[in-house]
Enzyme design. Structure first.
Site: not given
Ligand code: XIL
Length: 383
Positions: A156, A261
């Site tokens: 990101e 994701e």
């Molecule tokens: C999220 C997790 O799922 C949560 O449990 C945590 O509180 C915050 O992060 N993008 C990403 C992930 O790259 O690491 C994030 O995961 C969601 C958005």
């Protein structure tokens, strides 16, 4: 001659997994078996799943998935809580879990502005930041050298308009921090696949930003192997056209494409929020949480159709896609129950909170079975 043809066809059916129903012992019907040979099917797992505390979830993970990502425990604040202290207790268990189950293991994530340890956010100058990056990346990547298959080196780094996000890394080192990060990771493990990972990068402006970022890393001698499209999506966006353009654009750069994701929210989004910025949070209300008990069948069907169309596109480009990972095992565990509003009930994955396959699971599985039947038909016609 007929006999030979029949046995060839039978062998063909076996490799396609079509004989599954009659031969449950050889190849059980599951996501990982259905998409074997196309791409890995992964899931993000949380701490209790890594420790095998939830036996039902554990059985489901082993049956359905052949790749894992740690949902949180590999992030900076957990793995490197103090300047001179790493905590590898959970990451060791995570890697051991993947090895024991012969899974493709993905590392998430080395350089990210969120979920940093407090001491990292206070780094003020380039000397200190350079020392941090070298120590952090080299220590973690070399510790799991040859055991972790791919890493999200930077997560990101971009704003929605494709420019670089202001972060502690950009502020102290300028845009070269990206090149440095990829070089350090490649030095620590020359054989591991290195990814840039982000959300909303199927949107045209941000996609252009990714392309520039990748080209810049390559021009300056960094090694980058893939782009991770997070895939925190909605029922109606992004469009299949933009997803397809992105697969083609990233693979044209010579990179592997992974969906890292994947989840599809079914809840209202009155702020037209497109991304997955974990720092955006909003007040809740009953209106914002319309399905606290169950998901109406009409939305269940919409979700199934959305997943089927997404996977149809993935199959069309399976030669470019190496992994599709869901962000969580089942709805009850999804981060989308708490983001961007705390305490809602969302239904974004293929398994419900009782770990039962949903309509969306069946639609994805059926898609592959139909494709296999088509292949068999073609094969039969040829003979
Ligand atoms: C999220 C997790 O799922 C949560 O449990 C945590 O509180 C915050 O992060 N993008 C990403 C992930 O790259 O690491 C994030 O995961 C969601 C958005």
């Amino acid at each position: 001659m007929k006999l030979i043809n029949n046995s060839i066809l039978l062998g063909f059916l076996f490799t396609l997994g079509i004989c599954n129903s009659q031969n449950t012992k050889t190849a059980q019907a599951s996501l990982k078996n259905n998409f074997k040979g196309d791409f890995y099917i992964g899931t993000a797992i949380n701490a209790s799943q890594i420790e095998e505390k939830d036996t039902k979830a554990d059985a489901l993970i082993r049956k359905e998935f052949n790749s894992i990502t740690a949902e949180n425990i590999m992030k900076s604040m957990f793995v490197h809580p103090e300047k001179d202290r790493y905590d590898f207790a959970m990451t060791d268990k995570f890697v051991a879990y993947g090895e024991k189950n012969k899974m493709f293991i993905h590392g998430h994530t080395l350089i990210w502005h969120s979920q940093l340890a407090p001491w990292m956010a206070k780094i003020k100058d380039s000397t200190e930041m350079k020392a941090f990056m070298k120590d952090h990346i080299s220590t973690i990547v070399s510790k799991y050298k040859g055991r972790i298959n791919s890493w999200d080196v930077v997560n990101e780094a971009l704003n929605e308009d494709g420019t670089l996000r202001k972060s502690v890394f950009l502020n102290t080192l300028g845009e070269n921090y990206l090149i440095d990060a990829f070089k350090l990771a490649a030095q620590a493990d020359p054989n591991v696949d290195l990814y840039y990972n982000d959300y909303n990068i199927c949107e045209p402006k941000k996609r252009e930003g990714v392309i520039k970022l990748v080209e810049n890393i390559k021009t300056h001698g960094g090694k980058i192997d893939g782009v991770g499209i997070q895939g925190h999506w909605r029922l109606d966006s992004p469009s299949l056209e933009e997803i397809e353009k992105s697969i083609l654009a990233y693979s044209k750069l010579g990179l592997k494409v992974a969906f890292t994701e994947l989840d599809v929210t079914v809840l209202p989004n009155p702020w037209d929020l497109q991304g997955a910025d974990v720092n955006q949070n909003f007040e809740g209300s009953a209106e914002m949480n319309p399905y606290p008990k169950t998901l109406p069948d009409s939305i269940q069907t919409k979700l199934a159709e959305r997943y089927a169309s997404i996977f149809k596109l993935f199959l069309k480009h399976k030669d470019k896609i190496c992994r599709v990972t869901f962000w969580g095992v089942h709805d009850g565990q999804s981060w989308l129950n708490d983001w961007p509003i705390k305490g809602r009930t969302n239904y974004p994955l293929l398994f419900d909170s009782n770990l039962k396959p949903k309509k969306a699971y069946n639609s994805v599985m059926r898609l592959k079975e139909l494709q296999n039947k088509e292949l068999v038909k073609k094969h039969a016609l040829k003979n």
